[in-house]
Structures are given as structure tokens and as C-alpha cells.
Design a protein around this motif. Structure first.
Motif, PDB file in Angstrom:
ATOM      1  N   SER A  62       0.834  -1.204   0.000  1.00 48.39           N
ATOM      2  CA  SER A  62       0.000   0.000   0.000  1.00 48.39           C
ATOM      3  C   SER A  62       0.870   1.256   0.000  1.00 48.39           C
ATOM      4  O   SER A  62       0.602   2.214  -0.740  1.00 48.39           O
ATOM      5  N   ARG A  63       1.914   1.250   0.811  1.00 46.92           N
ATOM      6  CA  ARG A  63       2.818   2.405   0.872  1.00 46.92           C
ATOM      7  C   ARG A  63       3.607   2.551  -0.427  1.00 46.92           C
ATOM      8  O   ARG A  63       3.846   3.664  -0.899  1.00 46.92           O
ATOM      9  N   LEU A  64       4.038   1.434  -0.988  1.00 42.88           N
ATOM     10  CA  LEU A  64       4.745   1.489  -2.267  1.00 42.88           C
ATOM     11  C   LEU A  64       3.845   2.098  -3.337  1.00 42.88           C
ATOM     12  O   LEU A  64       4.273   2.982  -4.107  1.00 42.88           O
TER      13      LEU A  64
ATOM     14  N   SER B 130      10.515  12.969   4.966  1.00 38.13           N
ATOM     15  CA  SER B 130      10.720  13.518   3.624  1.00 38.13           C
ATOM     16  C   SER B 130      11.169  12.438   2.644  1.00 38.13           C
ATOM     17  O   SER B 130      11.474  12.738   1.487  1.00 38.13           O
ATOM     18  N   THR B 131      11.215  11.186   3.092  1.00 38.39           N
ATOM     19  CA  THR B 131      11.553  10.051   2.232  1.00 38.39           C
ATOM     20  C   THR B 131      10.429   9.020   2.302  1.00 38.39           C
ATOM     21  O   THR B 131       9.381   9.270   2.907  1.00 38.39           O
ATOM     22  N   THR B 132      10.623   7.856   1.721  1.00 29.85           N
ATOM     23  CA  THR B 132       9.527   6.878   1.610  1.00 29.85           C
ATOM     24  C   THR B 132       9.265   6.096   2.899  1.00 29.85           C
ATOM     25  O   THR B 132       8.162   5.599   3.116  1.00 29.85           O
ATOM     26  N   VAL B 133      10.268   5.940   3.754  1.00 36.05           N
ATOM     27  CA  VAL B 133      10.208   5.072   4.945  1.00 36.05           C
ATOM     28  C   VAL B 133       9.755   3.654   4.568  1.00 36.05           C
ATOM     29  O   VAL B 133       8.986   3.014   5.280  1.00 36.05           O
ATOM     30  N   LEU B 134      10.229   3.190   3.433  1.00 35.59           N
ATOM     31  CA  LEU B 134       9.974   1.799   3.044  1.00 35.59           C
ATOM     32  C   LEU B 134      11.067   0.868   3.560  1.00 35.59           C
ATOM     33  O   LEU B 134      10.951  -0.355   3.441  1.00 35.59           O
ATOM     34  N   SER B 135      12.104   1.430   4.154  1.00 34.61           N
ATOM     35  CA  SER B 135      13.239   0.616   4.601  1.00 34.61           C
ATOM     36  C   SER B 135      12.871  -0.478   5.601  1.00 34.61           C
ATOM     37  O   SER B 135      13.400  -1.592   5.490  1.00 34.61           O
ATOM     38  N   PRO B 136      11.982  -0.253   6.579  1.00 34.20           N
ATOM     39  CA  PRO B 136      11.626  -1.372   7.468  1.00 34.20           C
ATOM     40  C   PRO B 136      10.969  -2.531   6.726  1.00 34.20           C
ATOM     41  O   PRO B 136      11.170  -3.702   7.072  1.00 34.20           O
ATOM     42  N   TYR B 137      10.200  -2.207   5.703  1.00 37.75           N
ATOM     43  CA  TYR B 137       9.484  -3.236   4.941  1.00 37.75           C
ATOM     44  C   TYR B 137      10.444  -4.032   4.056  1.00 37.75           C
ATOM     45  O   TYR B 137      10.277  -5.245   3.873  1.00 37.75           O
ATOM     46  N   VAL B 138      11.453  -3.356   3.523  1.00 34.96           N
ATOM     47  CA  VAL B 138      12.471  -4.057   2.743  1.00 34.96           C
ATOM     48  C   VAL B 138      13.347  -4.893   3.662  1.00 34.96           C
ATOM     49  O   VAL B 138      13.730  -6.020   3.321  1.00 34.96           O
ATOM     50  N   LYS B 139      13.667  -4.380   4.849  1.00 38.95           N
ATOM     51  CA  LYS B 139      14.506  -5.115   5.804  1.00 38.95           C
ATOM     52  C   LYS B 139      13.877  -6.451   6.186  1.00 38.95           C
ATOM     53  O   LYS B 139      14.536  -7.489   6.221  1.00 38.95           O
ATOM     54  N   PHE B 140      12.588  -6.445   6.498  1.00 36.26           N
ATOM     55  CA  PHE B 140      11.894  -7.675   6.879  1.00 36.26           C
ATOM     56  C   PHE B 140      11.434  -8.489   5.675  1.00 36.26           C
ATOM     57  O   PHE B 140      10.901  -9.584   5.840  1.00 36.26           O
ATOM     58  N   GLY B 141      11.629  -7.952   4.488  1.00 41.11           N
ATOM     59  CA  GLY B 141      11.179  -8.671   3.290  1.00 41.11           C
ATOM     60  C   GLY B 141       9.685  -8.622   3.102  1.00 41.11           C
ATOM     61  O   GLY B 141       9.124  -9.420   2.342  1.00 41.11           O
TER      62      GLY B 141
ATOM     63  N   MET C  90       4.572   5.452  -5.538  1.00 37.52           N
ATOM     64  CA  MET C  90       4.754   5.313  -6.979  1.00 37.52           C
ATOM     65  C   MET C  90       3.752   6.173  -7.765  1.00 37.52           C
ATOM     66  O   MET C  90       3.965   6.472  -8.940  1.00 37.52           O
ATOM     67  N   LYS C  91       2.684   6.596  -7.126  1.00 37.68           N
ATOM     68  CA  LYS C  91       1.734   7.502  -7.777  1.00 37.68           C
ATOM     69  C   LYS C  91       2.270   8.934  -7.808  1.00 37.68           C
ATOM     70  O   LYS C  91       1.769   9.768  -8.563  1.00 37.68           O
ATOM     71  N   ARG C  92       3.286   9.207  -6.996  1.00 38.74           N
ATOM     72  CA  ARG C  92       3.914  10.545  -6.968  1.00 38.74           C
ATOM     73  C   ARG C  92       5.045  10.559  -8.009  1.00 38.74           C
ATOM     74  O   ARG C  92       6.217  10.682  -7.676  1.00 38.74           O
TER      75      ARG C  92
END
Length: 530
Positions: A219-221, A247-258, A225-227
Motif C-alpha cells: 500500500s505504501r509502495l 521527507s523520504t519513503t520510509v519503506l526501509s523497514p518493509y524491505v529489511k523484513f522482506g 509510486m503515484k507521486r
């Protein structure tokens, strides 16, 4: 032959782009998706309640997704080498699948499990999907050496071509010929743990700003990606460390846990970039994923990567042992509001901007407190939602100028740096409300405010908020000299090693003359503060 398969979820807590999970479903009659609560992790590292909560939420989301496929998640407690023999026997397992993990403990653990599987006649399939590329192949393509610069990595990857396309998530059609016995029998011993079972007090958790799980990740991705204009113009150094919302995506926790596949992220960006003007690595979003790849490759190929001692690329520095400084830094009691606000955000929310990480890391190590980067690494390992073994170790070496980055004379000011993007101190006032009544003139240096103003603000420095534990201007200059000495000693050691190797080969190499350690120490460098 129809198999009875276990798919072992570890970091790849998702259904999308999970090739090992698809391999488990092929020619499968019975599928057992498992996650193992391995006691090694809480015994060997500190994990905050916020990160435990993220994991529990991710497991719950994964279980719900598997239920939609008429399956479920079995959470098993114990050491993998101890629990697998029983599972192989009880479930008559003939195949085990899992995602490749490059961390030292994980490689040791997986090798042991592979041996056990062979002893029980169980086929093992491992797939690379936590990184964009196979790190072993990257090193092999670089003549067996770890690329030690970003450009070196880019050159190697250019020869390998783009990352593999992500694979599709399994569907009911994929699962039509296999089932999960016991999916409706919710045996408590296989249930998802509570925070209490994990020894955590839910009341101590901070606000849940970043819920765990694949559903949230996708959902966050999708939101980011719509921006499209923002994505194309993204340049990491231009983002701000002290905005009131990220000011960034904060997707790093989601990538870390896969929960989010890095390959899916990469190719979504590729689609947006196609035919448009966009930023490029290393500052673009693609560039950030390549930085991740850079540190993962380094962590996979460099011995003792998370330590100074025995680490061949790390400058050996005589850091001070000062637990009181570490405690004050971790708890946000250094007396420098910008530093303390960052550490407060980290403790409560589990995430801080990468430039904020730069500021507090420099302050702890070469900038001010002269404490080993390994101490900072431990604190980030505990508190960050996105704490990742390779990235954590690599970034701390970088920011302490121990490896990768060698401009040790460039020091972040704990006062001036924050002012660049937040002159009014709104960020400080949010995370340190005790200082909220100080005017902008003094918010970064409240100890300089007149006593009457401190009384009016309801905060007496030295009583209600600490005085600075060090004097930045004086210590940063002294520490530059100490780093210079450490670098000089490293150069001397390297030269001695070259001469030794040359002598062994029957010749003696004449080394170029250079400044002595004394000369380096007496020469006054020009300090630069950001």
C-alpha cells in the motif's frame, strides 16, 4: 513425485516475488509454511519493543494472506537445528525451501540445516530474492574481491545486466493441487506470539506509525509510486532530516523484513523512469537500492564486517571507553537539542532520516564523544525498525570515517547542521517539548539564553535540561588530529606489510618518503563543519 514441503519464512515475509515459496508449491501435495522463533536472536542482540511489534504484525499479515490461499503460518519455537528433525518426521517432509541469507550467523545456521535435511533425505532449494543480485556472483565477477566503492559495484553490475524480474505471487490456482493439513486446527504451540510471550511490555511501545506486514508495504509502495514527479526528481541529499513528517519513503523497514521485495521496488521505479527525465544513482531511489546492495555485498564478503578488530578494511582507532557518554547519547541527554531530538525520535518511533543518522553517528564517534562506532551500531541495532546487519555495520564504518569514507575532517556541527533546514526548531520542539518555549535564537543552544529567559521558558539549563556534555568546537578539532594519527598509523602498517611481502619475494622495494606521524600531528588541518 508429489512432495510434502516446508517453506521456511525468515526475512522474506511476503507472498509476492517469493521464488522459494513457488518452488515449494511445485509438484507439492502438502505445504507447511513455517516461521521459526530462533532464541539465538534475542540472546545475541538487543531488540526494541517497537521492532518486535513490527515482526508480530508482519507475521499476522502473512498468516492472513496464507489463509486466503487455504493455508496458514506455523510459528515454531526453538533452534532450527533442533526443531527440523522433528518436523521432517512428523510431517513426512521431502522438500525444504527458503530464501538465501548472507549474514554470518544465517549462513552457519543454514549450512547446518542443509546437512540435517540431507541426513533425512530432504531436498533443499534456496533462492536469491532478498537482494537485487546474488552477492556471491557479484564478488566472483569482481575477480573474487568485494567492490569497495560504489563505482566499482556499478561497473560489476553493468556486466551482469539488470536485476531479475520479480515473480508473481501465488494464487489459489497455484495451490490447487496442494493443501496444508491442520490449517483449521489452531494448535496453540504454532500460533503467532504475543509481545508478552516475547518478554515485551506493549505499554512501552511508541506510536505505531509504521505497521508491519506485506499489505501495508504494498500500500505504501503504491502511494509513493503515484507521486511520479516526486519519484523522478528524488535526490536523497536534498531531503531534510528534521521535517515534522518524513521527507523520504520510509519503506526501509518493509524491505529489511522482506515485507516488500527489493526487486519489485526496483522494477516499479524502472516503469516510472521509462521515457522521463529522472535523477540517477547514487542519489536517486534506484541509487538507494544500489547502496543497499553495496553494503550487502560488503557484509557477505568481508570478514568481521561488524567489528573493528579483524576487519581488513577498517581503520584501527583508539576509541575511548565511556559508558556514561553512550548512555547520555542513547537517552537524548547530551545537552545538544538537535542530537537529543533525533535520539528521542529514534527511541519512540523506531525510525530517523538518513541525514539525522549521519549527525548523531558523527557526534558519537569522530565528531565529539570519541566513542567506538560499534557502540552506536548496538544502539541502532536495538532501536531501528530497519536495523539490518550489513547496512548497519557498513554505515557506521562510513560515518565514523573508519571505512569507505575517509574525509574525517568533515564534521557535522550539532548546532549548525539542523539550522540549515529548520531555523525555527519546530522539530526540536516536537521531540523535546521541555524546550518548546525557547525562541528560535536559542532553541539549538539553550545554554546561551539568559537566565531570565530560561525562567520564562520554564526550563532551567542544568536542572530541567542538561548542559552540553562536551564543547563541540574544541573537541572536534582535537578529534580530527586523533583521526589523522590513526590514518597515519594505518599507512605505516600498510607500507610495512608491502615491504615485508616484497622482501619475501627476494627483493626490497624502496618506499616513497612521506610525512612522519609527528609531522601529521603538528600540521594544523582546516576543520570543516557541515
Amino acid at each position: 513425485m508429489k512432495h510434502s514441503c516446508i517453506h521456511w519464512f525468515r526475512k522474506g515475509l511476503r507472498l509476492h516475488d517469493n521464488p522459494a515459496l513457488l518452488a515449494a508449491m511445485k509438484d507439492c501435495s502438502e505445504l507447511y509454511p513455517i516461521f521459526i522463533l530462533d532464541p539465538w536472536f534475542p540472546k545475541n542482540m538487543q531488540v526494541s519493543v517497537n521492532r518486535w511489534r513490527f515482526l508480530v504484525e508482519s507475521l499476522k499479515d502473512l498468516d492472513e494472506s496464507l489463509k486466503k490461499l487455504k493455508s496458514r503460518l506455523f510459528v515454531v519455537r526453538g533452534h532450527p537445528a533442533e526443531v527440523f528433525p522433528g518436523l521432517f518426521k512428523a510431517w513426512k517432509v521431502t522438500r525444504l525451501t527458503f530464501e538465501v541469507d548472507t549474514e554470518p550467523y544465517s549462513k552457519q545456521r543454514d549450512a547446518e540445516v542443509v546437512r540435517l535435511a540431507a541426513a533425512h533425505g530432504v531436498q533443499v532449494i534456496q533462492k536469491v530474492s532478498h537482494t537485487l543480485y546474488d552477492t556471491d556472483r557479484v564478488i566472483a565477477e569482481n575477480n573474487g574481491k568485494v567492490p569497495l566503492t560504489y563505482r566499482q559495484l556499478q561497473a560489476v553490475l553493468a556486466g551482469l545486466g539488470p536485476p531479475k524480474q520479480p515473480v508473481l505471487a501465488p494464487t489459489l490456482e497455484t495451490m490447487k493441487d496442494c493443501c496444508t493439513p491442520g490449517r483449521d486446527n489452531r494448535d496453540p504451540k504454532y500460533e503467532i506470539p504475543t509481545l508478552e510471550e516475547l518478554g515485551q511490555d506493549p505499554k512501552e511501545a511508541g506510536p505505531c506509525l509504521y505497521p508491519g506486514g506485506e499489505s501495508e508495504a504494498l500500500s505504501r509502495l503504491d502511494f509513493h509510486m503515484k507521486r511520479m514527479t516526486w519519484v523522478c526528481n528524488f535526490k536523497k541529499p536534498d531531503t531534510e532530516p528534521n521535517t515534522l513528517s518524513p521527507s523520504t519513503t520510509v519503506l526501509s523497514p518493509y524491505v529489511k523484513f522482506g515485507c516488500l521485495s527489493v526487486r519489485t521496488f526496483w522494477w516499479k521505479l524502472t516503469e516510472i523512469y521509462r521515457g522521463k527525465k529522472h535523477s540517477s544513482p547514487p542519489v536517486s531511489l534506484h541509487g538507494q537500492l544500489l547502496w543497499r546492495e553495496f553494503f550487502y555485498t560488503a557484509g557477505a564478503g568481508i570478514p568481521n564486517f561488524n567489528r573493528m578488530e579483524g576487519n581488513p578494511i577498517c581503520v584501527q582507532v583508539d576509541w575511548d571507553d565511556n559508558p556514561e557518554y553512550v548512555k547520555a547519547w542513547k537517552e537524548g541527554r547530551t545537552g545538544y537539542p538537535f542530537i537529543d531530538a533525533i535520539m528521542t525520535q529514534l527511541r519512540t518511533e523506531g525510525w530517523i532520516h538518513h541525514l539525522a543518522r549521519h549527525a548523531v553517528a558523527c557526534f558519537l564517534t569522530r565528531g565529539d564523544l570519541w566513542v567506538s562506532w560499534e557502540e552506536g551500531q548496538k544502539v541502532f541495532e536495538e532501536l531501528l525498525l530497519d536495523a539490518d546487519w550489513s547496512l548497519n555495520a557498513g554505515n557506521w564504518q562510513w560515518l565514523s570515517a573508519s571505512a569507505f569514507f575517509h574525509q574525517f575532517f568533515r564534521v557535522y556541527s550539532p548546532v549548525a547542521f539542523g539550522k540549515k533546514t529548520d531555523k525555527s526548531g519546530a522539530y526540536i520542539k516536537k521531540y523535546l517539548p521541555i524546550l518548546r518555549k525557547f525562541p528560535a535564537e536559542y532553541i539549538y543552544e539553550p545554554w546561551k539564553a539568559p537566565r531570565s529567559m530560561q525562567e520564562q521558558a520554564g526550563c532551567i539549563i542544568g536542572r530541567d535540561y542538561p548542559r552540553p556534555i562536551v564543547e563541540h568546537e574544541a573537541l572536534s578539532k582535537r578529534n580530527i588530529m586523533r583521526m589523522k594519527a590513526a590514518y597515519a598509523q594505518r599507512s605505516h602498517s600498510k607500507a610495512a606489510q608491502v615491504e615485508k611481502e616484497s622482501t619475501k619475494k627476494g627483493g626490497k622495494r624502496k618506499l616513497p618518503a612521506g610525512p612522519s606521524v609527528v609531522e601529521l600531528l603538528t600540521k594544523k588541518p582546516k576543520a570543516k563543519s557541515s
